[in-house]
Design a protein around this motif. Structure first.
Motif, mmCIF file in Angstrom:
data_model
loop_
_atom_site.group_PDB
_atom_site.id
_atom_site.type_symbol
_atom_site.label_atom_id
_atom_site.label_comp_id
_atom_site.label_asym_id
_atom_site.label_seq_id
_atom_site.Cartn_x
_atom_site.Cartn_y
_atom_site.Cartn_z
ATOM 1 N N MET A 36 -49.480 -73.645 0.238
ATOM 2 C CA MET A 36 -50.715 -73.233 -0.095
ATOM 3 C C MET A 36 -51.562 -74.378 -0.376
ATOM 4 S SD MET A 36 -49.950 -69.719 -2.290
ATOM 5 C CE MET A 36 -48.859 -70.420 -3.136
ATOM 6 N N ALA A 37 -52.858 -74.230 -0.083
ATOM 7 C CA ALA A 37 -53.581 -75.418 -0.699
ATOM 8 C C ALA A 37 -54.270 -75.249 -1.811
ATOM 9 C CB ALA A 37 -54.494 -75.948 0.330
ATOM 10 N N VAL A 38 -54.190 -73.879 -2.390
ATOM 11 C CA VAL A 38 -54.883 -73.595 -3.692
ATOM 12 C C VAL A 38 -53.849 -72.847 -4.591
ATOM 13 C CG1 VAL A 38 -56.688 -71.965 -4.722
ATOM 14 C CG2 VAL A 38 -56.950 -73.039 -2.360
ATOM 15 N N THR A 39 -54.358 -73.130 -5.969
ATOM 16 C CA THR A 39 -53.358 -72.841 -6.977
ATOM 17 C C THR A 39 -54.130 -71.408 -7.605
ATOM 18 O OG1 THR A 39 -52.721 -74.825 -7.851
ATOM 19 C CG2 THR A 39 -52.421 -73.094 -9.226
ATOM 20 N N PHE A 40 -53.437 -70.282 -7.515
ATOM 21 C CA PHE A 40 -53.810 -68.933 -7.932
ATOM 22 C C PHE A 40 -53.309 -68.832 -9.432
ATOM 23 C CE2 PHE A 40 -53.553 -68.622 -3.176
ATOM 24 C CZ PHE A 40 -54.808 -68.323 -3.287
ATOM 25 N N SER A 41 -53.830 -68.273 -10.492
ATOM 26 C CA SER A 41 -53.600 -67.880 -11.819
ATOM 27 C C SER A 41 -54.265 -66.794 -12.120
ATOM 28 C CB SER A 41 -53.789 -69.287 -12.816
ATOM 29 O OG SER A 41 -54.927 -69.645 -12.737
ATOM 30 N N ASP A 42 -53.662 -66.168 -13.225
ATOM 31 C CA ASP A 42 -54.581 -65.022 -13.792
ATOM 32 C C ASP A 42 -55.023 -64.095 -12.700
ATOM 33 O OD1 ASP A 42 -54.009 -66.204 -16.253
ATOM 34 O OD2 ASP A 42 -55.890 -67.144 -16.298
ATOM 35 N N LEU A 43 -54.173 -63.825 -11.865
ATOM 36 C CA LEU A 43 -54.617 -62.510 -10.888
ATOM 37 C C LEU A 43 -54.671 -61.236 -11.294
ATOM 38 C CD1 LEU A 43 -52.726 -64.097 -7.710
ATOM 39 C CD2 LEU A 43 -54.827 -64.509 -8.406
ATOM 40 N N HIS A 44 -54.354 -61.125 -12.949
ATOM 41 C CA HIS A 44 -54.570 -59.736 -13.204
ATOM 42 C C HIS A 44 -56.166 -59.792 -13.890
ATOM 43 C CE1 HIS A 44 -53.462 -62.335 -16.554
ATOM 44 N NE2 HIS A 44 -53.776 -61.523 -17.408
ATOM 45 N N THR A 45 -56.730 -61.074 -13.664
ATOM 46 C CA THR A 45 -58.439 -60.916 -14.436
ATOM 47 C C THR A 45 -59.119 -60.965 -13.163
ATOM 48 O OG1 THR A 45 -58.513 -63.399 -14.350
ATOM 49 C CG2 THR A 45 -57.373 -62.046 -16.186
ATOM 50 N N GLU A 46 -60.551 -60.481 -13.448
ATOM 51 C CA GLU A 46 -61.578 -60.451 -12.340
ATOM 52 C C GLU A 46 -61.630 -61.829 -11.706
ATOM 53 O OE1 GLU A 46 -66.054 -58.961 -11.549
ATOM 54 O OE2 GLU A 46 -64.799 -58.238 -13.648
ATOM 55 N N SER A 47 -61.669 -63.078 -12.608
ATOM 56 C CA SER A 47 -62.093 -64.198 -12.216
ATOM 57 C C SER A 47 -61.036 -64.935 -11.156
ATOM 58 C CB SER A 47 -62.267 -65.237 -13.393
ATOM 59 O OG SER A 47 -61.059 -65.397 -14.077
ATOM 60 N N GLY A 48 -59.574 -64.452 -11.557
ATOM 61 C CA GLY A 48 -58.510 -64.912 -10.725
ATOM 62 C C GLY A 48 -58.620 -64.047 -9.321
ATOM 63 N N LEU A 49 -59.187 -62.888 -9.510
ATOM 64 C CA LEU A 49 -59.246 -62.148 -8.219
ATOM 65 C C LEU A 49 -60.096 -62.470 -7.405
ATOM 66 C CD1 LEU A 49 -58.213 -58.469 -9.350
ATOM 67 C CD2 LEU A 49 -56.924 -60.046 -8.071
ATOM 68 N N LYS A 50 -61.126 -63.108 -8.009
ATOM 69 C CA LYS A 50 -62.294 -63.722 -7.074
ATOM 70 C C LYS A 50 -61.981 -64.697 -6.420
ATOM 71 C CE LYS A 50 -67.021 -65.350 -7.832
ATOM 72 N NZ LYS A 50 -68.391 -65.671 -8.502
ATOM 73 N N THR A 51 -61.114 -65.841 -7.042
ATOM 74 C CA THR A 51 -60.678 -66.633 -6.323
ATOM 75 C C THR A 51 -59.678 -66.559 -5.132
ATOM 76 O OG1 THR A 51 -60.739 -68.217 -8.353
ATOM 77 C CG2 THR A 51 -59.155 -68.920 -6.636
ATOM 78 N N LEU A 52 -58.662 -65.420 -5.221
ATOM 79 C CA LEU A 52 -58.328 -65.090 -4.389
ATOM 80 C C LEU A 52 -59.090 -64.520 -3.243
ATOM 81 C CD1 LEU A 52 -55.215 -64.539 -3.143
ATOM 82 C CD2 LEU A 52 -55.258 -62.336 -4.568
ATOM 83 N N GLU A 53 -59.907 -63.806 -3.602
ATOM 84 C CA GLU A 53 -60.872 -63.276 -2.575
ATOM 85 C C GLU A 53 -61.388 -64.328 -1.867
ATOM 86 O OE1 GLU A 53 -63.376 -60.562 -0.330
ATOM 87 O OE2 GLU A 53 -61.543 -60.117 -1.579
ATOM 88 N N GLU A 54 -61.999 -65.066 -2.267
ATOM 89 C CA GLU A 54 -62.486 -66.370 -1.620
ATOM 90 C C GLU A 54 -61.663 -66.978 -0.561
ATOM 91 O OE1 GLU A 54 -64.247 -68.752 -4.579
ATOM 92 O OE2 GLU A 54 -65.850 -67.385 -5.187
ATOM 93 N N PHE A 55 -60.473 -67.109 -1.235
ATOM 94 C CA PHE A 55 -59.467 -67.825 -0.408
ATOM 95 C C PHE A 55 -59.033 -67.106 0.971
ATOM 96 C CE2 PHE A 55 -55.099 -69.021 0.878
ATOM 97 C CZ PHE A 55 -55.356 -70.349 0.911
ATOM 98 N N LEU A 56 -58.945 -65.712 0.814
ATOM 99 C CA LEU A 56 -58.377 -64.870 1.824
ATOM 100 C C LEU A 56 -59.783 -64.351 2.868
ATOM 101 C CD1 LEU A 56 -55.786 -62.546 -0.169
ATOM 102 C CD2 LEU A 56 -55.532 -64.038 1.564
ATOM 103 N N SER A 57 -60.696 -64.943 2.242
ATOM 104 C CA SER A 57 -61.980 -64.339 3.271
ATOM 105 C C SER A 57 -61.632 -64.794 4.695
ATOM 106 C CB SER A 57 -63.226 -65.041 2.981
ATOM 107 O OG SER A 57 -64.512 -64.530 3.433
#
Length: 223
Positions: free
Chosen positions: A1-22
């Motif tokens: 993976m080229a991105v570090t995901f953290s705090d995926l139980h929070t809205e900001s963390g999910l936003k990062t995941l959403e942008e990455f998976l787009s």
């Protein structure tokens, strides 16, 4: 993976995941990998409608785990700590360079699991053995001259015994000048017997070569 995901139980963390998976189906390319399983373990629940790409990815991973490991897909573990996939607390980041060889996705293997795996392996070996092909071979065995004792020649041929080899009917065929050759049938298991090796290493060497000058394959048919 080229991105570090953290705090995926929070809205900001999910936003990062959403942008990455787009525009993507999986975290690390066009197929599901260990990276997807790791990230999945840190998502406490299916992302809401505000995160359509992440929600779709979550469903795909969930379906894969449920299909591949029925009854165990909710037991994802990280660093030895059990974390149900529907309520997994996110306490650490999953980084691009992380290669956790100790990752235990579905708990320790039970004795029943080990026994079932051994039985499956044994069944595969048995099936493979049963499927081993056979061939019918007609062999010409030629003597040195017209004075060769053809009875002893045939006895020498049939004295060769090995797993996967069965000698069949035989007859003497005139070849001229008072000389006869032995034609003999044999059935072989292809994985166990090589006709070339049988000729070169058994029939045309001592003691058989006292009677046998040469051997030729007349016919070779799969059974």
């Amino acid at each position: 993976m080229a991105v570090t995901f953290s705090d995926l139980h929070t809205e900001s963390g999910l936003k990062t995941l959403e942008e990455f998976l787009s525009g993507k189906t999986y975290v690390s390319g066009d197929q599901l990998t260990k990276d997807d399983i790791k990230v999945y373990g840190f998502v406490s629940e299916k992302p809401g409608s505000s995160f359509p790409s992440a929600a779709k990815w979550y469903d795909v991973v969930s379906s894969h785990l449920a299909a591949s490991f029925p009854g165990k897909a909710q037991g994802v573990k990280f660093a030895g700590q059990g974390a149900p996939a529907e309520a997994a607390p996110a306490k650490a980041a999953v980084a691009a360079d992380d290669d956790d060889d100790d990752l235990d996705l579905f708990g320790d293997e039970t004795e029943e699991d080990k026994k079932a795996a051994e039985e499956r392996e044994a069944a595969k070996k048995t099936t493979k053995k049963k499927e081993s092909g056979k061939s019918s071979v007609l062999l010409d065995v030629k003597p040195w001259d017209d004075e060769t004792d053809m009875k002893k020649l045939e006895e020498a041929v049939r004295s060769i015994q090995m797993e996967g080899l069965l000698w069949g009917a035989s007859k003497l065929v005139p070849v001229g000048y008072g000389i006869k050759k032995l034609q003999i049938m044999m059935t072989i298991v292809d994985d166990l017997v090589s006709v070339d090796s049988l000729i070169e290493e058994h029939l045309t060497v001592e003691p058989c070569n006292e009677y046998i000058q040469s051997c030729d394959i007349v016919a070779f048919n799969k059974i």
